[in-house]
Design a protein around this motif. Structure first.
Motif, PDB file in Angstrom:
ATOM      1  N   ASN A   1      33.738  21.736   9.021  1.00 19.05           N
ATOM      2  CA  ASN A   1      33.102  22.785   8.226  1.00 19.05           C
ATOM      3  C   ASN A   1      32.474  23.879   9.080  1.00 19.05           C
ATOM      4  N   ILE A   2      32.012  23.550  10.272  1.00 24.06           N
ATOM      5  CA  ILE A   2      31.533  24.605  11.170  1.00 24.06           C
ATOM      6  C   ILE A   2      32.701  25.516  11.513  1.00 24.06           C
ATOM      7  N   ALA A   3      33.814  24.933  11.926  1.00 21.46           N
ATOM      8  CA  ALA A   3      34.998  25.733  12.289  1.00 21.46           C
ATOM      9  C   ALA A   3      35.496  26.541  11.095  1.00 21.46           C
ATOM     10  N   LYS A   4      35.590  25.909   9.933  1.00 17.36           N
ATOM     11  CA  LYS A   4      36.100  26.595   8.730  1.00 17.36           C
ATOM     12  C   LYS A   4      35.211  27.781   8.363  1.00 17.36           C
ATOM     13  N   ASN A   5      33.910  27.564   8.317  1.00 18.95           N
ATOM     14  CA  ASN A   5      32.992  28.630   7.922  1.00 18.95           C
ATOM     15  C   ASN A   5      32.902  29.730   8.980  1.00 18.95           C
ATOM     16  N   ARG A   6      32.999  29.353  10.241  1.00 18.70           N
ATOM     17  CA  ARG A   6      32.983  30.348  11.318  1.00 18.70           C
ATOM     18  C   ARG A   6      34.195  31.260  11.188  1.00 18.70           C
ATOM     19  N   LYS A   7      35.351  30.672  11.010  1.00 24.12           N
ATOM     20  CA  LYS A   7      36.579  31.455  10.882  1.00 24.12           C
ATOM     21  C   LYS A   7      36.561  32.302   9.616  1.00 24.12           C
TER      22      LYS A   7
ATOM     23  N   SER B   1      33.817  34.624  16.256  1.00 24.36           N
ATOM     24  CA  SER B   1      34.321  33.806  17.355  1.00 24.36           C
ATOM     25  C   SER B   1      33.270  32.733  17.642  1.00 24.36           C
ATOM     26  N   GLN B   2      33.639  31.760  18.451  1.00 27.09           N
ATOM     27  CA  GLN B   2      32.657  30.755  18.850  1.00 27.09           C
ATOM     28  C   GLN B   2      31.500  31.419  19.599  1.00 27.09           C
ATOM     29  N   ALA B   3      31.807  32.394  20.431  1.00 20.55           N
ATOM     30  CA  ALA B   3      30.775  33.096  21.199  1.00 20.55           C
ATOM     31  C   ALA B   3      29.824  33.864  20.274  1.00 20.55           C
ATOM     32  N   GLU B   4      30.377  34.503  19.254  1.00 18.01           N
ATOM     33  CA  GLU B   4      29.539  35.251  18.305  1.00 18.01           C
ATOM     34  C   GLU B   4      28.635  34.318  17.517  1.00 18.01           C
ATOM     35  N   LEU B   5      29.183  33.187  17.056  1.00 16.03           N
ATOM     36  CA  LEU B   5      28.357  32.212  16.338  1.00 16.03           C
ATOM     37  C   LEU B   5      27.257  31.695  17.254  1.00 16.03           C
ATOM     38  N   ALA B   6      27.615  31.356  18.481  1.00 13.75           N
ATOM     39  CA  ALA B   6      26.633  30.845  19.441  1.00 13.75           C
ATOM     40  C   ALA B   6      25.483  31.827  19.619  1.00 13.75           C
ATOM     41  N   LYS B   7      25.804  33.091  19.769  1.00 13.94           N
ATOM     42  CA  LYS B   7      24.770  34.118  19.959  1.00 13.94           C
ATOM     43  C   LYS B   7      23.863  34.222  18.737  1.00 13.94           C
ATOM     44  N   LYS B   8      24.449  34.177  17.547  1.00 18.71           N
ATOM     45  CA  LYS B   8      23.667  34.309  16.314  1.00 18.71           C
ATOM     46  C   LYS B   8      22.684  33.154  16.111  1.00 18.71           C
TER      47      LYS B   8
ATOM     48  N   ASN C   1      29.999  16.541  20.001  1.00 13.70           N
ATOM     49  CA  ASN C   1      28.575  16.515  19.667  1.00 13.70           C
ATOM     50  C   ASN C   1      28.402  17.068  18.263  1.00 13.70           C
ATOM     51  N   ALA C   2      27.188  16.948  17.753  1.00  9.73           N
ATOM     52  CA  ALA C   2      26.856  17.533  16.457  1.00  9.73           C
ATOM     53  C   ALA C   2      25.546  18.298  16.612  1.00  9.73           C
ATOM     54  N   PRO C   3      25.362  19.342  15.821  1.00  8.87           N
ATOM     55  CA  PRO C   3      24.109  20.095  15.923  1.00  8.87           C
ATOM     56  C   PRO C   3      22.924  19.258  15.456  1.00  8.87           C
ATOM     57  N   ASP C   4      21.742  19.531  16.045  1.00  8.02           N
ATOM     58  CA  ASP C   4      20.542  18.864  15.548  1.00  8.02           C
ATOM     59  C   ASP C   4      20.220  19.441  14.172  1.00  8.02           C
ATOM     60  N   ILE C   5      19.319  18.816  13.474  1.00 10.54           N
ATOM     61  CA  ILE C   5      19.068  19.175  12.070  1.00 10.54           C
ATOM     62  C   ILE C   5      18.538  20.598  11.924  1.00 10.54           C
ATOM     63  N   GLU C   6      17.666  21.046  12.821  1.00  8.32           N
ATOM     64  CA  GLU C   6      17.159  22.417  12.740  1.00  8.32           C
ATOM     65  C   GLU C   6      18.284  23.425  12.927  1.00  8.32           C
TER      66      GLU C   6
ATOM     67  N   ILE D   1      22.645  27.120  10.733  1.00  6.43           N
ATOM     68  CA  ILE D   1      24.067  27.358  10.474  1.00  6.43           C
ATOM     69  C   ILE D   1      24.308  27.488   8.975  1.00  6.43           C
ATOM     70  N   CYS D   2      23.678  26.620   8.206  1.00  5.34           N
ATOM     71  CA  CYS D   2      23.819  26.679   6.739  1.00  5.34           C
ATOM     72  C   CYS D   2      23.312  28.003   6.191  1.00  5.34           C
ATOM     73  N   ARG D   3      22.156  28.462   6.685  1.00  4.57           N
ATOM     74  CA  ARG D   3      21.614  29.749   6.231  1.00  4.57           C
ATOM     75  C   ARG D   3      22.574  30.884   6.585  1.00  4.57           C
ATOM     76  N   LEU D   4      23.092  30.870   7.799  1.00  3.65           N
ATOM     77  CA  LEU D   4      23.999  31.906   8.250  1.00  3.65           C
ATOM     78  C   LEU D   4      25.243  31.978   7.369  1.00  3.65           C
ATOM     79  N   PHE D   5      25.801  30.821   7.028  1.00  2.36           N
ATOM     80  CA  PHE D   5      27.028  30.775   6.237  1.00  2.36           C
ATOM     81  C   PHE D   5      26.762  30.713   4.733  1.00  2.36           C
ATOM     82  N   ASN D   6      25.480  30.654   4.361  1.00  2.00           N
ATOM     83  CA  ASN D   6      25.094  30.581   2.949  1.00  2.00           C
ATOM     84  C   ASN D   6      25.731  29.376   2.250  1.00  2.00           C
ATOM     85  N   VAL D   7      25.600  28.215   2.899  1.00  2.00           N
ATOM     86  CA  VAL D   7      26.072  26.956   2.337  1.00  2.00           C
ATOM     87  C   VAL D   7      24.941  25.937   2.412  1.00  2.00           C
TER      88      VAL D   7
END
Length: 79
Positions: free
Chosen positions: A17-23, A28-35, A51-56, A61-67
């Motif tokens: 879902n990170i990959a799907k929502n990013r695309k 790009s991965q770099a743009e998401l990382a910066k944001k 790895n997986a992102p920590d909860i914070e 990520i959820c706020r950014l993608f509005n999910v």
């Protein structure tokens, strides 16, 4: 479903879902990382499932993608 199976399923769903929502967002991965304030390699490791992102970070990520977190987990309810 056993706890470790559920953990594996959720981790794979987050990975996908990170990959799907990013695309979908045209990032790009770099743009998401910066944001979200992480390294490019961190986003790559999430999308590969290393790895997986920590909860914070996941909330950011959820706020950014509005999910919702449930959307990222790929389920409506986690028992």
């Amino acid at each position: 479903m056993k706890s470790n199976q559920l953990d594996t399923t959720i981790r794979k769903n987050i990975q996908a879902n990170i990959a799907k929502n990013r695309k979908k967002s045209g990032l790009s991965q770099a743009e998401l990382a910066k944001k979200i304030g992480v390294k490019n390699s961190t986003v790559s490791s999430w999308e590969r499932g290393a790895n997986a992102p920590d909860i914070e970070t996941l909330f950011g990520i959820c706020r950014l993608f509005n999910v919702t977190v449930a959307d990222m987990f790929g389920c409506d309810t986690v028992n």
